[in-house]
Motif scaffolding. Structure first.
Motif, PDB file in Angstrom:
ATOM      1  N   GLY A 116       0.729  -1.013   0.141  1.00 61.24           N
ATOM      2  CA  GLY A 116      -0.713   0.115   0.309  1.00 61.24           C
ATOM      3  C   GLY A 116       1.068   1.162  -0.024  1.00 61.24           C
ATOM      4  N   PHE A 117       1.875   1.186   1.054  1.00 59.43           N
ATOM      5  CA  PHE A 117       2.984   2.615   0.453  1.00 59.43           C
ATOM      6  C   PHE A 117       3.287   2.948  -0.458  1.00 59.43           C
ATOM      7  N   VAL A 118       4.088   1.534  -1.470  1.00 59.52           N
ATOM      8  CA  VAL A 118       4.756   1.739  -2.308  1.00 59.52           C
ATOM      9  C   VAL A 118       3.475   1.984  -3.769  1.00 59.52           C
ATOM     10  N   THR A 119       2.555   1.324  -3.564  1.00 59.34           N
ATOM     11  CA  THR A 119       1.868   1.720  -4.949  1.00 59.34           C
ATOM     12  C   THR A 119       0.989   3.191  -4.440  1.00 59.34           C
ATOM     13  N   ALA A 120       1.325   3.495  -3.470  1.00 56.79           N
ATOM     14  CA  ALA A 120       0.404   4.990  -3.002  1.00 56.79           C
ATOM     15  C   ALA A 120       1.189   6.439  -3.783  1.00 56.79           C
ATOM     16  N   SER A 121       2.581   5.352  -2.814  1.00 56.91           N
ATOM     17  CA  SER A 121       3.917   7.090  -3.251  1.00 56.91           C
ATOM     18  C   SER A 121       3.773   6.753  -4.641  1.00 56.91           C
ATOM     19  N   LEU A 122       4.279   6.139  -5.036  1.00 53.94           N
ATOM     20  CA  LEU A 122       4.563   6.509  -6.918  1.00 53.94           C
ATOM     21  C   LEU A 122       3.213   7.009  -7.148  1.00 53.94           C
ATOM     22  N   THR A 123       1.751   6.204  -6.964  1.00 47.08           N
ATOM     23  CA  THR A 123       0.944   7.364  -7.814  1.00 47.08           C
ATOM     24  C   THR A 123       0.703   8.695  -7.129  1.00 47.08           C
ATOM     25  N   VAL A 124       1.033   9.341  -6.355  1.00 44.52           N
ATOM     26  CA  VAL A 124       0.995  10.576  -5.552  1.00 44.52           C
ATOM     27  C   VAL A 124       2.243  11.699  -6.403  1.00 44.52           C
ATOM     28  N   CYS A 125       3.404  11.164  -5.994  1.00 41.75           N
ATOM     29  CA  CYS A 125       3.892  11.528  -6.269  1.00 41.75           C
ATOM     30  C   CYS A 125       4.801  11.830  -8.270  1.00 41.75           C
ATOM     31  N   ILE A 126       4.468  10.660  -8.640  1.00 47.53           N
ATOM     32  CA  ILE A 126       4.600  10.782 -10.007  1.00 47.53           C
ATOM     33  C   ILE A 126       3.810  11.512 -11.123  1.00 47.53           C
ATOM     34  N   GLY A 127       3.979  12.276 -11.671  1.00 44.28           N
ATOM     35  CA  GLY A 127       3.421  13.130 -12.563  1.00 44.28           C
ATOM     36  C   GLY A 127       3.922  14.806 -12.481  1.00 44.28           C
ATOM     37  N   ALA A 128       3.589  15.202 -13.640  1.00 44.34           N
ATOM     38  CA  ALA A 128       4.406  16.745 -13.963  1.00 44.34           C
ATOM     39  C   ALA A 128       3.591  17.713 -12.914  1.00 44.34           C
ATOM     40  N   MET A 129       2.723  17.572 -12.348  1.00 42.93           N
ATOM     41  CA  MET A 129       1.655  18.255 -11.380  1.00 42.93           C
ATOM     42  C   MET A 129       2.312  18.511  -9.992  1.00 42.93           C
ATOM     43  N   ALA A 130       2.960  17.282  -9.668  1.00 44.04           N
ATOM     44  CA  ALA A 130       4.079  17.668  -8.032  1.00 44.04           C
ATOM     45  C   ALA A 130       5.386  18.258  -8.288  1.00 44.04           C
ATOM     46  N   VAL A 131       5.609  18.315  -9.777  1.00 41.20           N
ATOM     47  CA  VAL A 131       7.153  18.909 -10.093  1.00 41.20           C
ATOM     48  C   VAL A 131       7.198  20.590 -10.382  1.00 41.20           C
ATOM     49  N   ILE A 132       5.853  20.529 -11.016  1.00 40.91           N
ATOM     50  CA  ILE A 132       5.760  21.835 -11.592  1.00 40.91           C
ATOM     51  C   ILE A 132       4.454  23.149 -10.577  1.00 40.91           C
ATOM     52  N   GLY A 133       3.839  22.378  -9.665  1.00 42.97           N
ATOM     53  CA  GLY A 133       2.853  22.506  -8.465  1.00 42.97           C
ATOM     54  C   GLY A 133       4.233  23.153  -7.706  1.00 42.97           C
ATOM     55  N   SER A 134       5.085  22.293  -7.043  1.00 43.28           N
ATOM     56  CA  SER A 134       6.078  22.628  -6.339  1.00 43.28           C
ATOM     57  C   SER A 134       7.250  23.812  -6.340  1.00 43.28           C
ATOM     58  N   ILE A 135       7.008  24.101  -7.847  1.00 45.57           N
ATOM     59  CA  ILE A 135       8.201  25.021  -8.460  1.00 45.57           C
ATOM     60  C   ILE A 135       7.150  26.416  -8.069  1.00 45.57           C
ATOM     61  N   THR A 136       5.982  26.267  -8.402  1.00 46.07           N
ATOM     62  CA  THR A 136       4.881  27.111  -8.500  1.00 46.07           C
ATOM     63  C   THR A 136       4.652  27.973  -7.782  1.00 46.07           C
ATOM     64  N   ASP A 137       4.313  26.679  -6.174  1.00 44.40           N
ATOM     65  CA  ASP A 137       4.251  27.073  -5.000  1.00 44.40           C
ATOM     66  C   ASP A 137       5.705  27.893  -4.195  1.00 44.40           C
ATOM     67  N   SER A 138       7.089  27.616  -5.040  1.00 47.83           N
ATOM     68  CA  SER A 138       8.020  28.756  -4.111  1.00 47.83           C
ATOM     69  C   SER A 138       8.596  29.930  -4.713  1.00 47.83           C
ATOM     70  N   LEU A 139       8.421  29.515  -6.013  1.00 47.20           N
ATOM     71  CA  LEU A 139       8.432  30.506  -6.398  1.00 47.20           C
ATOM     72  C   LEU A 139       7.989  31.948  -7.009  1.00 47.20           C
ATOM     73  N   GLN A 140       6.683  31.563  -7.508  1.00 48.09           N
ATOM     74  CA  GLN A 140       5.148  32.498  -7.764  1.00 48.09           C
ATOM     75  C   GLN A 140       4.373  32.382  -6.340  1.00 48.09           C
ATOM     76  N   GLY A 141       4.701  31.517  -5.168  1.00 51.85           N
ATOM     77  CA  GLY A 141       3.856  31.810  -4.078  1.00 51.85           C
ATOM     78  C   GLY A 141       1.912  31.161  -4.937  1.00 51.85           C
ATOM     79  N   ASP A 142       1.859  30.798  -5.555  1.00 53.00           N
ATOM     80  CA  ASP A 142       1.004  29.928  -6.716  1.00 53.00           C
ATOM     81  C   ASP A 142       0.521  28.976  -5.974  1.00 53.00           C
ATOM     82  N   HIS A 143      -0.379  27.756  -4.970  1.00 49.25           N
ATOM     83  CA  HIS A 143      -0.305  27.050  -4.887  1.00 49.25           C
ATOM     84  C   HIS A 143      -1.974  26.625  -5.954  1.00 49.25           C
ATOM     85  N   ALA A 144      -2.687  26.798  -6.857  1.00 52.08           N
ATOM     86  CA  ALA A 144      -3.198  26.563  -7.566  1.00 52.08           C
ATOM     87  C   ALA A 144      -3.316  24.986  -7.738  1.00 52.08           C
ATOM     88  N   ILE A 145      -2.160  24.297  -8.366  1.00 49.32           N
ATOM     89  CA  ILE A 145      -1.598  23.102  -9.309  1.00 49.32           C
ATOM     90  C   ILE A 145      -1.870  22.295  -7.204  1.00 49.32           C
TER      91      ILE A 145
END
Length: 236
Positions: free
Chosen positions: A113-142
């Motif tokens: 359950g841990f491995v499967t859920a971790s891969l599901t919620v971590c993989i993907g562009a939303m995690a990367v793009i969202g974290s960058i815009t969160d940090s640099l622009q203060g935009d949390h929408a993604i």
């Protein structure tokens, strides 16, 4: 506030997991299996949809597939690197450690359950793009949008795979938190083509997670994670 999106995302996963854990105790084995199949099919089609969106482009001659060489090279090279590092076993070992520390030694599906859920919620562009815009622009929408998706997915997974899925919140916190922390260093590499490649290969890995959910453990998805780095740095 930089990092707020990830904090909300982590909380959303925990809330979804707790709801799923409570619901799972009320469901029969048959209903749990049906829910798991539903979640697997949903994850598969999320992966297919995202992949085709990046792969197929409309031209005057009709639909044409693009980026196939990048995809093949990324997945092949990533698999080679991942197997040499053995990321899958490291992630599973971390899951075993969490299993002991959380007093879940009797839960046979905790690590899965841990491995499967971790891969599901971590993989993907939303995690990367969202974290960058969160940090640099203060935009949390993604990341706020991702939180809603993750809450639903982890809720369903927890109802069938158990409490191990809840601890995927730790994986998200570490992964997205690291990107947020080093966003200024990462941002120059996150060009439009790089993000398109990340989404392309990331959605293929999401598809692989769905396959494992539906048909049992068949693909060592964690060992394919280096494919994402190759995709990002693939020459245009």
């Amino acid at each position: 506030m930089p990092g707020l999106g990830t904090i909300v995302n982590v909380c959303g996963i925990v809330v979804g997991g707790l709801i799923g854990l409570g619901c799972g105790r009320l469901l029969t084995k048959r209903l749990q299996d049906t829910l798991m199949m539903a979640a697997a099919v949903a994850v598969i089609f999320i992966g297919i949809g995202g992949t085709l969106r990046q792969m197929l482009h409309l031209t005057p001659n009709g639909l044409e597939a693009t980026g196939t060489m990048m995809m093949i090279a990324s997945l092949s090279g990533g698999a080679l690197i991942g197997e040499l590092i053995n990321l899958e076993d490291h992630l599973a070992s971390f899951g075993e450690w969490l299993k002991k520390k959380s007093g879940s030694s009797g839960d046979s599906s905790f690590v899965e359950g841990f491995v499967t859920a971790s891969l599901t919620v971590c993989i993907g562009a939303m995690a990367v793009i969202g974290s960058i815009t969160d940090s640099l622009q203060g935009d949390h929408a993604i990341l706020f949008a991702k939180t809603v998706l993750d809450l639903i997915i982890v809720m369903i997974m927890t109802a069938t795979l158990g409490r191990g899925c809840i601890f995927s919140a730790i994986s998200v916190g570490i992964f997205q938190g690291s990107i947020t922390l080093f966003a200024r260093l990462i941002a120059p590499w996150m060009t439009e083509p790089a993000l398109a490649n990340l989404s392309y290969v990331g959605n293929i890995l999401i598809f692989c997670v769905g396959i494992n959910l539906l048909f049992g453990y068949r693909i060592r998805v964690a060992n394919l994670l280096p494919s994402l780095l190759i995709a990002i740095f693939w020459p245009v």
